[in-house]
Scaffold this motif. Sequence first.
Motif, PDB file in Angstrom:
ATOM      1  N   ILE A   1      -8.309  -3.625  -7.582  1.00  0.00           N
ATOM      2  CA  ILE A   1      -7.218  -2.715  -7.226  1.00  0.00           C
ATOM      3  C   ILE A   1      -5.864  -3.419  -7.256  1.00  0.00           C
ATOM      4  O   ILE A   1      -4.816  -2.779  -7.371  1.00  0.00           O
ATOM      5  N   ILE A   2      -5.847  -4.753  -7.171  1.00  0.00           N
ATOM      6  CA  ILE A   2      -4.583  -5.492  -7.194  1.00  0.00           C
ATOM      7  C   ILE A   2      -3.850  -5.255  -8.510  1.00  0.00           C
ATOM      8  O   ILE A   2      -2.624  -5.099  -8.530  1.00  0.00           O
ATOM      9  N   TRP A   3      -4.582  -5.225  -9.632  1.00  0.00           N
ATOM     10  CA  TRP A   3      -3.905  -4.974 -10.914  1.00  0.00           C
ATOM     11  C   TRP A   3      -3.936  -3.505 -11.315  1.00  0.00           C
ATOM     12  O   TRP A   3      -3.047  -3.025 -12.031  1.00  0.00           O
ATOM     13  N   LEU A   4      -4.936  -2.764 -10.825  1.00  0.00           N
ATOM     14  CA  LEU A   4      -5.063  -1.371 -11.234  1.00  0.00           C
ATOM     15  C   LEU A   4      -3.967  -0.494 -10.617  1.00  0.00           C
ATOM     16  O   LEU A   4      -3.453   0.422 -11.277  1.00  0.00           O
ATOM     17  N   ALA A   5      -3.581  -0.777  -9.370  1.00  0.00           N
ATOM     18  CA  ALA A   5      -2.593   0.071  -8.680  1.00  0.00           C
ATOM     19  C   ALA A   5      -1.249   0.116  -9.404  1.00  0.00           C
ATOM     20  O   ALA A   5      -0.742   1.208  -9.706  1.00  0.00           O
TER      21      ALA A   5
ATOM     22  N   PHE B   1       3.119   4.553  -3.580  1.00  0.00           N
ATOM     23  CA  PHE B   1       1.674   4.591  -3.338  1.00  0.00           C
ATOM     24  C   PHE B   1       1.010   3.353  -3.949  1.00  0.00           C
ATOM     25  O   PHE B   1       0.254   2.636  -3.287  1.00  0.00           O
ATOM     26  N   GLY B   2       1.293   3.112  -5.219  1.00  0.00           N
ATOM     27  CA  GLY B   2       0.701   1.950  -5.874  1.00  0.00           C
ATOM     28  C   GLY B   2       1.144   0.636  -5.271  1.00  0.00           C
ATOM     29  O   GLY B   2       0.344  -0.298  -5.135  1.00  0.00           O
ATOM     30  N   ALA B   3       2.427   0.557  -4.883  1.00  0.00           N
ATOM     31  CA  ALA B   3       2.941  -0.691  -4.331  1.00  0.00           C
ATOM     32  C   ALA B   3       2.267  -1.043  -3.010  1.00  0.00           C
ATOM     33  O   ALA B   3       1.941  -2.210  -2.751  1.00  0.00           O
ATOM     34  N   VAL B   4       2.027  -0.041  -2.161  1.00  0.00           N
ATOM     35  CA  VAL B   4       1.405  -0.308  -0.863  1.00  0.00           C
ATOM     36  C   VAL B   4      -0.059  -0.692  -1.032  1.00  0.00           C
ATOM     37  O   VAL B   4      -0.547  -1.637  -0.383  1.00  0.00           O
ATOM     38  N   VAL B   5      -0.789   0.008  -1.882  1.00  0.00           N
ATOM     39  CA  VAL B   5      -2.187  -0.367  -2.137  1.00  0.00           C
ATOM     40  C   VAL B   5      -2.259  -1.794  -2.672  1.00  0.00           C
ATOM     41  O   VAL B   5      -3.093  -2.606  -2.247  1.00  0.00           O
ATOM     42  N   TYR B   6      -1.367  -2.118  -3.595  1.00  0.00           N
ATOM     43  CA  TYR B   6      -1.285  -3.484  -4.135  1.00  0.00           C
ATOM     44  C   TYR B   6      -0.988  -4.498  -3.039  1.00  0.00           C
ATOM     45  O   TYR B   6      -1.636  -5.550  -2.955  1.00  0.00           O
ATOM     46  N   ASN B   7      -0.013  -4.189  -2.171  1.00  0.00           N
ATOM     47  CA  ASN B   7       0.375  -5.138  -1.138  1.00  0.00           C
ATOM     48  C   ASN B   7      -0.743  -5.414  -0.149  1.00  0.00           C
ATOM     49  O   ASN B   7      -0.976  -6.566   0.250  1.00  0.00           O
ATOM     50  N   VAL B   8      -1.439  -4.375   0.304  1.00  0.00           N
ATOM     51  CA  VAL B   8      -2.540  -4.572   1.244  1.00  0.00           C
ATOM     52  C   VAL B   8      -3.580  -5.510   0.647  1.00  0.00           C
ATOM     53  O   VAL B   8      -4.069  -6.441   1.297  1.00  0.00           O
ATOM     54  N   ALA B   9      -3.916  -5.287  -0.620  1.00  0.00           N
ATOM     55  CA  ALA B   9      -4.963  -6.091  -1.259  1.00  0.00           C
ATOM     56  C   ALA B   9      -4.518  -7.523  -1.499  1.00  0.00           C
ATOM     57  O   ALA B   9      -5.245  -8.479  -1.193  1.00  0.00           O
ATOM     58  N   GLN B  10      -3.302  -7.714  -2.028  1.00  0.00           N
ATOM     59  CA  GLN B  10      -2.904  -9.081  -2.387  1.00  0.00           C
ATOM     60  C   GLN B  10      -2.544  -9.921  -1.172  1.00  0.00           C
ATOM     61  O   GLN B  10      -2.807 -11.128  -1.137  1.00  0.00           O
ATOM     62  N   VAL B  11      -1.959  -9.315  -0.126  1.00  0.00           N
ATOM     63  CA  VAL B  11      -1.668 -10.082   1.091  1.00  0.00           C
ATOM     64  C   VAL B  11      -2.963 -10.496   1.775  1.00  0.00           C
ATOM     65  O   VAL B  11      -3.099 -11.626   2.257  1.00  0.00           O
ATOM     66  N   SER B  12      -3.954  -9.606   1.809  1.00  0.00           N
ATOM     67  CA  SER B  12      -5.255  -9.958   2.396  1.00  0.00           C
ATOM     68  C   SER B  12      -5.903 -11.095   1.623  1.00  0.00           C
ATOM     69  O   SER B  12      -6.493 -12.009   2.208  1.00  0.00           O
ATOM     70  N   PHE B  13      -5.782 -11.058   0.299  1.00  0.00           N
ATOM     71  CA  PHE B  13      -6.325 -12.137  -0.524  1.00  0.00           C
ATOM     72  C   PHE B  13      -5.669 -13.469  -0.176  1.00  0.00           C
ATOM     73  O   PHE B  13      -6.336 -14.493  -0.012  1.00  0.00           O
ATOM     74  N   ARG B  14      -4.335 -13.462  -0.048  1.00  0.00           N
ATOM     75  CA  ARG B  14      -3.617 -14.696   0.276  1.00  0.00           C
ATOM     76  C   ARG B  14      -4.029 -15.244   1.635  1.00  0.00           C
ATOM     77  O   ARG B  14      -4.217 -16.451   1.807  1.00  0.00           O
ATOM     78  N   GLN B  15      -4.194 -14.353   2.630  1.00  0.00           N
ATOM     79  CA  GLN B  15      -4.556 -14.807   3.967  1.00  0.00           C
ATOM     80  C   GLN B  15      -5.977 -15.343   4.014  1.00  0.00           C
ATOM     81  O   GLN B  15      -6.282 -16.270   4.773  1.00  0.00           O
TER      82      GLN B  15
END
Length: 445
Positions: A297-301, A333-347
């Motif tokens: 979802i990080i790239w799909l969003a 919509f896409g930016a928020v879905v992307y942010n949730v996924a990529q920030v969680s990945f970083r943490q």
Amino acid sequence: MTTSRASGSRAGDGLLRHRDFRLLLAGAAASQAGTQVALVALPLVAVVGLHASAFEVGLLTAAETAAFLLIGLPAGAWVDRVRRLPLLIRTDVVRAVAMGSVPLAAACHALTMAQLYLVAFVTGVATVFFDVAHQSYLPRVLPGPHLVAGNGALETARSAAQVAGPGLGGGIVQLLGPPVAVLANAAGYLASALFLRGIRVREPEPEVTPGVSLSAQVKEGLAFVLRHPVLRMIALTTGVANFFSAMLVAVQTVFLTRELGLPPGVLGLMLSASAVGGLTGALCAGTVARRLGQARIIWLAPLVTGPFALLWPLSGHGAAAGWFALGSGAVFFGAVVYNVAQVSFRQLLCPDALLGRMNATLRFMVWGTMPLGALAGGSIAGAAGPRAAVWVCAVGFLLVPIPLLLSPLRKLRDLPTTGEAHGEAAHGAGTGAASEAVDAPGAAG
């Protein structure tokens, strides 16, 4: 990875029963509500109250984001040397005082563009430290399995503020004037500080290795990000997105008021309506990630929602102004879905001792583009008109997902577990072989 997804779902259950997270969430909601009011009010102070040009409004946006470019890297190393909660509280107070000076100066008929630039810059400096510390503090409050749910809840609060804040700000501006609306921003920062003071989780004093300089720690954070193929591409993707986002923010007030003829109240409602997409994305992020894959979802969003940006420059007078809101809603919509996924990945990926530097390095790379985008937007709008600048923004969003499509993320479905992520990070940092770790079959599940 099936087990990981199931545990992630259970992690979201009862998250709001976690007292300290509730306070962290309430502080974020209060702060974001005030910020979204100021998103409408502060540019209108310049446009309506001080008759600023399009370039001057762009310069105001650049002043607010310049700190990420100027001090973003050392800020992360400094955050790793101090306890994060007291820093969060102090930066909230600094931002409240800075914003509170605007209505005070206006009441004394002494407000100038120079003061607005200074307020924007001081607020931006405090925000650099606040944002880096906030992202680094969340894993202290919530254990790893809860991070996706926790980040989703924080994004929900931010998106809800984006829905309510601009409409409220536009209404206050129309009834009481722009400077009074800025007071809501100051009040939000003060409320955030009060909520944060109630958190009981206390951090130990960070251990600073004797003889290790601040510059050496900065280099360590840079190396961690640059050696990791996924983090590199996340940085590039988000940097491109933020460049064009800042360009849009710099020109949207001028575009909506002078090109489309919207009064402040309608302008606020327009921005609120567009933020509904962000709120929907925050509410759906966990479900979408579980169904399509947390890594996928990080790239799909951004790939699916980016083309909706083309609706911005196609908007016009009357009902045709709604195209701007629709385009923004889809992109948000896409930016928020992307942010949730990529920030969680970083943490998940980063050890606690490096979190501040990792987040600051990413913030430097991805937020450092924002003052450049704001200046570019103001310059294009001043030379060719606001609609031309909005066209450039829209086309730019088509470029956002390209780095992610070239990254190892395209081969993964889900994010690694905490143990897998830390193992990959340690392997990459110690041997410079982060690529092999990420591309390993085990990581893909």
